[in-house]
Structures are given as C-alpha cells and as structure tokens.
Design a protein around this motif. Structure first.
Motif, mmCIF file in Angstrom:
data_model
loop_
_atom_site.group_PDB
_atom_site.id
_atom_site.type_symbol
_atom_site.label_atom_id
_atom_site.label_comp_id
_atom_site.label_asym_id
_atom_site.label_seq_id
_atom_site.Cartn_x
_atom_site.Cartn_y
_atom_site.Cartn_z
ATOM 1 N N GLN A 145 37.062 35.196 41.539
ATOM 2 C CA GLN A 145 37.761 34.123 40.821
ATOM 3 C C GLN A 145 38.976 33.640 41.612
ATOM 4 O O GLN A 145 39.258 32.452 41.678
ATOM 5 N N ARG A 146 39.683 34.594 42.244
ATOM 6 C CA ARG A 146 40.852 34.211 43.063
ATOM 7 C C ARG A 146 40.423 33.309 44.221
ATOM 8 O O ARG A 146 41.082 32.314 44.512
ATOM 9 N N PHE A 181 36.177 40.036 31.152
ATOM 10 C CA PHE A 181 36.447 38.607 31.247
ATOM 11 C C PHE A 181 37.906 38.372 31.630
ATOM 12 O O PHE A 181 38.813 38.943 31.037
ATOM 13 N N HIS A 182 38.108 37.520 32.635
ATOM 14 C CA HIS A 182 39.453 37.031 32.973
ATOM 15 C C HIS A 182 39.384 35.522 32.966
ATOM 16 O O HIS A 182 38.555 34.934 33.656
ATOM 17 N N SER A 183 40.260 34.904 32.191
ATOM 18 C CA SER A 183 40.245 33.444 32.195
ATOM 19 C C SER A 183 40.735 32.952 33.556
ATOM 20 O O SER A 183 41.540 33.616 34.227
ATOM 21 N N PHE A 184 40.258 31.782 33.954
ATOM 22 C CA PHE A 184 40.718 31.229 35.231
ATOM 23 C C PHE A 184 42.212 30.909 35.185
ATOM 24 O O PHE A 184 42.890 30.965 36.207
ATOM 25 N N LYS A 185 42.708 30.581 34.001
ATOM 26 C CA LYS A 185 44.141 30.297 33.929
ATOM 27 C C LYS A 185 44.944 31.573 34.193
ATOM 28 O O LYS A 185 45.916 31.562 34.950
ATOM 29 N N LYS A 186 44.513 32.671 33.619
ATOM 30 C CA LYS A 186 45.192 33.941 33.864
ATOM 31 C C LYS A 186 45.152 34.280 35.364
ATOM 32 O O LYS A 186 46.159 34.678 35.957
ATOM 33 N N VAL A 187 43.978 34.092 35.950
ATOM 34 C CA VAL A 187 43.837 34.405 37.373
ATOM 35 C C VAL A 187 44.775 33.518 38.200
ATOM 36 O O VAL A 187 45.505 34.000 39.073
ATOM 37 N N ALA A 188 44.772 32.211 37.894
ATOM 38 C CA ALA A 188 45.622 31.281 38.664
ATOM 39 C C ALA A 188 47.098 31.628 38.485
ATOM 40 O O ALA A 188 47.863 31.681 39.456
ATOM 41 N N ARG A 189 47.507 31.906 37.243
ATOM 42 C CA ARG A 189 48.916 32.227 36.993
ATOM 43 C C ARG A 189 49.297 33.543 37.669
ATOM 44 O O ARG A 189 50.401 33.676 38.205
ATOM 45 N N SER A 190 48.362 34.495 37.659
ATOM 46 C CA SER A 190 48.685 35.786 38.283
ATOM 47 C C SER A 190 48.776 35.656 39.802
ATOM 48 O O SER A 190 49.359 36.499 40.471
#
Lengths: 551, 551
Positions: A310-311, A341-350
C-alpha cells in the motif's frame, strides 16, 4: 485477429464493427477487442473489456420485431453509444438466463435437473438468507416511525440502546424530519459520527466535511468518474480483474480504462513495475491517466494488500500525480489471521502525507461487511486532498440529486459506530457479527479447497471480500465448442454449469483476465448448510465437463 | 452584448470566456449568454441558462489558497467542463448564503434582524414541520424490522392494516429479504402494485415491466438523458421557466437545452405555435431535438395543463418524432376545482395511441404529493413505446447501480395503493391527507394574494405543485445596483430579502425567464401559522426595497 460473432442483434454488431474499424484505422482509444488470443495486444492499455451480454430472451428480438416500433423515435442505433458500450457482467447474460430458468422451474417443476437456482453471482448476502443485524434494524425502524418512541410497548419490543440511539440520531436531524431532504453531503450529525468512526479505525483525524453520503458506493464512484473524465483521452487505471462497476462507469462517462494486471501467481499481487509499464505505455499513446483504482480487499480476487504494498502504491500515485480511488467496501471482510485491513488514508498519513500532498477518495458501503445491507443503498466517500474549488464542484454534482436516502445515511452511521461494551445490545450484536464473519471464513475455505481439488482448476487463497476467482484450464475442445456457439469459453463453461446444476457463477471475461486464461467468479455466500451441495454439484459437473472435452 | 462579471474565481471565468469565445466564433451550440438584454437572442434556442452560483464562503478561495493544493493532481480547470457548466439553482448561491446566516444566528444570536431562516427555496415539506402519513411510516418501520411482526406488543403499537400490508409486501420480496438488492427495475410485486395503481388512476392498462423504481425521480431523469444525448447536437426541449434538474442533467450529459417559453400572460400556457417555432429554429441550427420535457403540474410555475392542451402536445410529439418526458411528480398537488390531473399516458391512450405509436416516459416521486417524503428517495418511471432493444439498454444502465433503495420502493408502492374504505387506517389516513392538501391550497392562495397586492408584482394563480413564480418589475435603479455588485437583478433582490428577513426564495434566473423579466420562486410550504409572518416580513421588505430604488 479472430473475433467471435456475438448473439446480439445485427444493429449492435454493426455498431460495434464500426467502432472496431474506426479503432483499427486510427490511434483512437475507442478500440474494442474481444477474446483476442494475441498476448501482445491483450496486455495493451488499449484493451477494452466489452463483455457483450445480450439477454437470451432478446435473441428473439429480430428485426421484424424491431420494425413494430418503426414509428417510435428511438432506435437502438440512435441512442448514446456510451450506453451501448457499457457492460455490467454481474447482472448480464448469465443472470438473465438464470432468471429464465427460475421462471421455468416455477411454471414447470421438474423441467430441469435441479430444483433451485443458487445465485453465486453477486455479493447479496440477505438474498441467501443472511439475517440483518438486529440492533441496526431496530434503530432504522424507530427512525422510520418516531411516533412510537415514547410508547410503553416500545420498551418491550426494542433494546434500550436502540431507543437511545434513535433519539440521538433524531436529535441530529433538523426538526427530527427523517422525511426531509438533507444537506447534499448527508446529515451533518451522521457525518460527525462517521468521521469519528474513521478516526477510531485509523488513528488519524477525519473531517465530517470530507464525507459525502451516497446511495451505496456506486453513485460515489460515478461522481468521481464524472468529475475526472473529460474525453476518451482521459484514462482511469484499473486492476484487471476488476469489479465491472469501474469499466461500466468509465464507459458511460466516455473515458478510457487503462488496465494494470494483478499477478495471479503471487496471490493477485499488485506489482509497481507493472503499474509503471502500463502507465508509460498509456502515456506514450496520448492517454492522460488521471486516477488509480485500487480495490482492497479485492473484488473479484479476494486478496488483501500488505501494508508495504500500500505504501508503494501511495508513493506511486504521489509521484505520478494520480488521484487514488480506494474501494474499501470490504474492509470488514477479512478471513485470514496474517492479514489486516489498513485504509489508504491511514497508510498515507502514517507516511507523513497530509491533506495537500495526495488526493485520495475512500469508498465505503453498507452493502458489504458483516451487515450486507445491499437493499438499503447506504454508503459514503471520504475525499481528501482536493482544493476548495474542486470540492465545490463535487458538492454541486451531489446537490443535483439533492441527497441520498436518509435510512441509508443512518445505517452508514451505525456501521461506523456499532454498539459498544456495556450497551444492552453489545453481546447479541457481537454474537451476530462474529457468527456471520466466521461462517463466511469457513465457507470461503471450503470453496477454495473444493476448487483446488478439481482437474485443471487453481484458486488463490480467499483472504477477504466475498469472492473466489479460480482459474480453469479449459481443454481446447471446450474452447472450440464455445466458439461454435459464439460464446467466450468461460461464458460457455458457466452457461453449461448453470444449465446442469442451477449454480450461477460469473465468467471471468466480465471482470477482465490475462488473455488466454479463463476464470469464474463465485461468491462465498451460499448458506453454510448448502455449501456441501454446491461443492458436490459443481464437482460432478466439472468432472463430466472434462470427460466430455478433455483433449 | 453586455455580460456581467461573475463572482466566481478567475479560473472559472476564464474557462467560461473560452467557451463563450469558441461559441462566438462558430455555430456551436456551446454558447453561453447570460442576462442578455437582447430579446431576439434571448428567444433563441441557443440560449443556455448558466446561473453562476459560487458559494459565498468560497469567495475567499483566492488563488493563494488554491496554490496550497498545487502538488495535488486535480485543479478546477482540469475537471470535466460539463461539470463546471452544470448549475443547480435550488441549492445554489442563495441557499449557501442562507446556511451561513443560520450558522451566524446560532453562534451569535441577535446578529441579524430576524431569528430564523425560512426556507422557501425547495419543495421539502417535512423540513417545514409537515408530518408524515402515519400508515406509510408504520409499514416502513415493520418492513425494516420484520422480527416484531409476530409480537403481541406490535398489535398495540401499529394499525391492523399496516401489519397486514407489511406481511403482504414481505411476501412479495424473495426470502422476505428487505436487505437484499432487488431486481434492477425494483421488486416485481411492488411493480405489480404500482401498475395496478396507474391502471386505477388512468383507466388504461399498465405493465409492471414498464416500471423502473428509482431513488427519487432525479436518477430516472438522468437515465433518460444519458440514453438520448449523444453530443451537443442532440437537443432536449424544455419549458422556460423549468426545474433546473433538467438544465443540470442536460449539461452533465453534454446535450443542448432547447427552450420553449411558457406564456406568463395566459397563466403559463403552453402554446403549440411556440413549440413549432422553437423546433424549427433548433433544427435549422443543426440541433437534433430528441425529446420534449413537460412538467405538469408545473414547476416552478404551478399551472395545471388542460386536457385539450395535453392532446395537442401528444400530437405534436407524435408528429415530430419526439419522446415525451412527462414530469408528473405533482400529480396529487392540485388546488383549484376547475383543474384535474390527467397523465399523459391516459391522454395518449384516450386518443387511440398505443404502445407502438408514441414513446412516453412518466416520472413519479414519493417526495411530492401530500406525502412529501423527500428523504426516502423513492420514485419510478413508467416507460412505454420503446423497442425491446432500447428497453434492454435502459435496463442495463439501471443494473449498473444494482437497484434503488428498498424502503423507497416500498413507499412508492404505498402511495400508489393507499388505505381503502374499510381499512382500519382509512379514516385517519384520509384526515391526514386532506388536512395537508387543504392547508397547501390555503397557503398557496394566501401567498398568491400577498404577491399580487405588492407594487410591481404580478403572480399567476397557484393551480398545482408547490410553488409560486411571481414576476417582479424591478426599478432601473435596482438593476443598476445589482450590476454594481455583479449580481443578476433577481439574485440581488432575493439576497437583499434574505439578509433583511431570513426568507429564502430562489431567483428566477435559476429557472430561466424571458429576457428582461425578473421573477422569484417561492414554495407554498411554510407552516400555516407562519404564513402571515412570511407575508408581513416580505411585504415590509418589498416596500422598503421599492422606496430605496423606485425610479
């Protein structure tokens, strides 16, 4: 290039031939290639995914019948060609055939070698006897008829927390008017609840002004396609195989589907090298690729993306200037302990990317998960990373349809804020939820094992979503037989399956697949006590099919 | 030609200027002309109805703010120009201003010379305290939570016929699954009920297979526009003034709105000579006019067509090969004894035109009538006179969004089959229905009289629907004042009204009007005990406005 004749009326065929010749004679992306056996073309971004699916009933719609309408103004060759081009396999040819067989069984019991149709074509859990979550339905009923909230009988019929929740929700609606149009993004208080639910899920802030409540996820997807697509030269990057809502929406809005192929050999992996190659190829052909669609967990493929992957995808979109359209409607449907499950928003923010670094849309729906409330048509999109001017345009498009249905809005707030420990419904809610999800996991496993036990069939692990997408190595003789009746080989296979067993699968060609490979999509949703029957009927059919056609 | 600068960001203005110059330099129908004072141009079919309506909040969205998003991929000048072009006045600039004022009143009571916002901008009865019809809500609640149907407490809480009806409806749904996607046209049993209701209304047969249930009428209108419009050269005939859903949908689908003007002097009459002239003019400009939109009872104009006039329209469509798109969502809203609603299908059938003689679509909605259930998003279209091939394409488009919400579907069946004499709910249902409709009639009359009593204001009779569309003769000085703040004169007038009184009207320019005339649209929906307050506040404002600007 070989091209199978279609069953469709001559008018449509002629229309398609025109499209096709136009494409052959130009560099236009309006290029239709169906069932091609030429790998170099099939991996091209230019490939479109026509899956001509005429209704079997309409094959009798001959010209003479059409002529009866000769004094009416609209003929099929005078309608919007984008509509003609659009196809939607999960409700296409096979389903129409299934509906006909069902009617025949009703009118004439015993007319087929099975006594019921088993719909494994669509993620529609309640149609296969999944029961609704009691708490959700209690709250919906109370909001539909608030007049009973203060009546003593209501205490005996409804849980205390459903009554309390209904009061809370009604207080969030101006005038408690569940019969009024709401704000075009949805009721503000419900968006607050949803944003809080996203924050709790992700550990990063969510803004209620980023939420657009919609009648299921489909209208949200259409809205983004409508915003982004200006012409055939605008491309939307989609996985192949993909959920045909995307190909249908892109066709209806006149854009070009730019495919990237998931790698079946690595469990439907999403390779950045593939994305790069396809992007380069699209760009060199003059396509302005605007957005990347990711479906996670995958539909029809059932994989769950690893966070690392995802990253990479986020970085790719950031670097290439693509809007990331994240279909996250199966976020609750995960069946293996090694995936989350990891939301793409969580991934982007992290990763440190904020509002102004990446444009990201997340789609969510009340139709999937453990709730499966398809008939309620609730859902939302969370949009981040768009300028105020662009957001205003999105709002305007939403406002043209006034608002989404209020029951769906309420349900969307409930799935993002279910009962908590200490609430009266918590235990029963948890039991219902866990019961559904663990049963889905068992059914997925059983079907996966059944597929893998068959000659010429391989099936990746069902990590999530509601589907399996096994590959079927069809014998050459079967492919020839399909050709002789003008069907794609996988369509032929599922038609034969349906006619022999009443089981409804969708052919892989409705989703797209690497040329020369054939798949079927099955949901994991038949009732648990019927899974054995499905497996044995399917197994028996497959053996007989192979006996008939084995090379 | 004079053209007022818009408040919109420079980017949008630049975009529009480009469209405009392109149009000036070609014969393209992509031609924007706003607030023109040249009558010969204004009556031209080429006139488009841009009603630029930036959010007041976003007027601070300057370029510097936009620049913060410079690293995101989507700028407002890179989105679909059809989206930019589309406008939707009933939720536009004035409503955004009203929402801001409402927030200011909440944050800072006493900050304005009124203490509440009176939304007369949209036909949204429940938002102005209209109560739902009890029987309808009982049935919806029971269908949402069928588990309580067999409980004894339910007998005390719900009427016997609502329980019986819920059972009937559940029996029409496969597996009683109100949480499942239905057939893409809607649940067959509900369509049977609706078809029977249409038959009872019209005295002519109706076929459930002609019914497409939709989330309100708007998606049905979009579906027909999507089907019919291929390019800018395809025209849709619309009344002026019109409900802006039509202009918005035509813009989003890239077609051309071909106006026909309703005659204000004859009570918003629909003259066949006007239709002929405009059709000829459009055709001579290369526009292929495909369909005629009729809104009956009229929105925003409130007239009810005479049956004779309807026959002429049917004959005109038949002769000219136009699809008749009949917006009949106000069929229950008629307030004068000398007018009755006749569906266009009834009129066509009574003239002897059958299925194969005329293509006709009737739109109906649960949002209007005496029920006013806007939040439920229910509705249907009945399509007749289309060949099987074309119907199949309409079905395919419907299937891409799977189905409309089931509660809305159920409610659509209820409004077409309400309680009958002898049913337990019949008396209370009739009392609720008559109470709402007679109150609407009184409110319409009071507002009509109030408008007509004001200097320079003339208002046609409110025969039906939920609106009045008075004409306001604005003094030249007021028009100059509007110009100095870059507003259309009627927009200026309603902005001043809103700022002075909290009353929200929509300017006539959002609906289209004869050039040089100015109107406002008001709903008739404020609560009956508030009508006097609306009238006195409005009257006081108008007098002061005239005193300020009288020539």
């Amino acid at each position: 290039m070989r091209r199978f004749a279609s069953e469709k009326s001559r008018i449509i065929l002629a229309h398609r031939r025109n499209l096709y010749s136009a494409a052959q004679n130009s560099t236009s992306p309006l290029y239709s290639q169906r069932f091609s056996q030429q790998p170099h073309l099939c991996s091209s971004f230019l490939q479109r995914f026509f899956n001509t699916a005429p209704s079997p009933n309409s094959s009798s719609s001959t010209d003479s019948m059409a002529n009866d309408y000769s004094s009416t103004p609209v003929s099929v060759d005078s309608i919007n060609p984008k509509v003609l081009e659009c196809e939607y396999a999960v409700r296409g040819e096979i389903v129409t055939l299934a509906q006909r067989l069902q009617q025949e069984l009703k009118d004439n019991p015993g007319s087929h070698p099975f006594d019921e149709i088993l719909y494994c074509n669509i993620g529609n859990p309640h149609s296969l006897s999944q029961q609704p979550i009691t708490f959700f339905r209690e709250v919906l009923a109370l909001c539909d008829h608030p007049a009973i909230l203060d009546r003593s009988e209501t205490q005996g019929l409804f849980s205390a927390d459903s009554i309390e929740r209904a009061f809370q929700i009604l207080d969030q609606i101006p005038g408690r008017a569940t019969g009024a149009y709401s704000h075009s993004q949805g009721i503000k208080g419900l968006r607050d609840t949803i944003a809080a639910g996203i924050e709790a899920r992700d550990g990063f802030p969510a803004d209620p002004n980023d939420i657009f409540l919609t009648d299921g996820a489909s209208p949200a997807v259409h809205m983004m396609m409508q915003l982004l697509i200006r012409s055939k030269n605008d491309g939307i990057f989609c996985p192949i195989p993909q959920y045909p809502l995307y190909s249908a929406s892109i066709a209806l809005h006149g854009g070009t589907l730019v495919p990237y192929y998931l790698d079946e050999a690595t469990g439907w992996g999403m390779e950045i090298s593939e994305l790069k190659n396809q992007l380069e190829s699209a760009r060199s052909n003059g396509i302005n690729v605007r957005a990347l669609v990711v479906i996670n967990p995958g539909n029809p493929t059932g994989q769950v993306l690893a966070e690392d992957n995802q990253r990479q995808i986020v970085d790719f979109c950031k670097k290439e200037g693509l809007v990331l359209l994240a279909d996250e409607v199966y976020q609750e449907n995960i069946y293996v302990p090694d995936k989350q499950f990891h939301s793409f928003k969580k991934v982007a923010r992290s990763m440190g990317y904020g509002e102004k670094d990446i444009s990201l849309v997340s789609f969510q729906s009340v139709s999937k998960g453990y709730y499966g409330e398809c008939g309620k048509r609730g859902g939302y999109m969370e949009i981040t990373g768009f300028s105020p001017e662009v957001r205003q345009q999105i709002y305007k498009v939403a406002s043209v349809n006034l608002c989404s249905n209020i029951s769906g809005q309420i349900l969307a707030s409930l799935i993002m804020n279910p009962p908590k420990v200490g609430d009266e419904s918590y235990e029963s809610y948890t039991a219902e939820k866990d019961g559904i999800l663990s049963s889905m996991a068992r059914r997925a496993k059983k079907l996966e094992e059944a597929f893998n036990s068959l000659e010429g069939v391989t099936c990746n692990r069902a990590e999530g979503a509601m589907y399996l997408f096994p590959r079927i190595l069809l014998p050459k003789k079967a492919i020839e037989a399909a050709k002789s009746v003008n069907k794609a080989p996988d369509t032929y296979y599922v038609s034969r399956l349906l006619e022999a067993t009443g089981i409804v699968f969708v052919p892989g060609s409705g989703f797209g697949q690497v040329s020369g490979t054939w798949h079927v999509r099955s949901t994991i949703l038949p009732q648990e006590d019927r899974i054995e029957a499905v497996v044995s009927r399917f197994t028996k059919f497959h053996k007989e099919f192979m006996d008939e056609f084995r090379d």
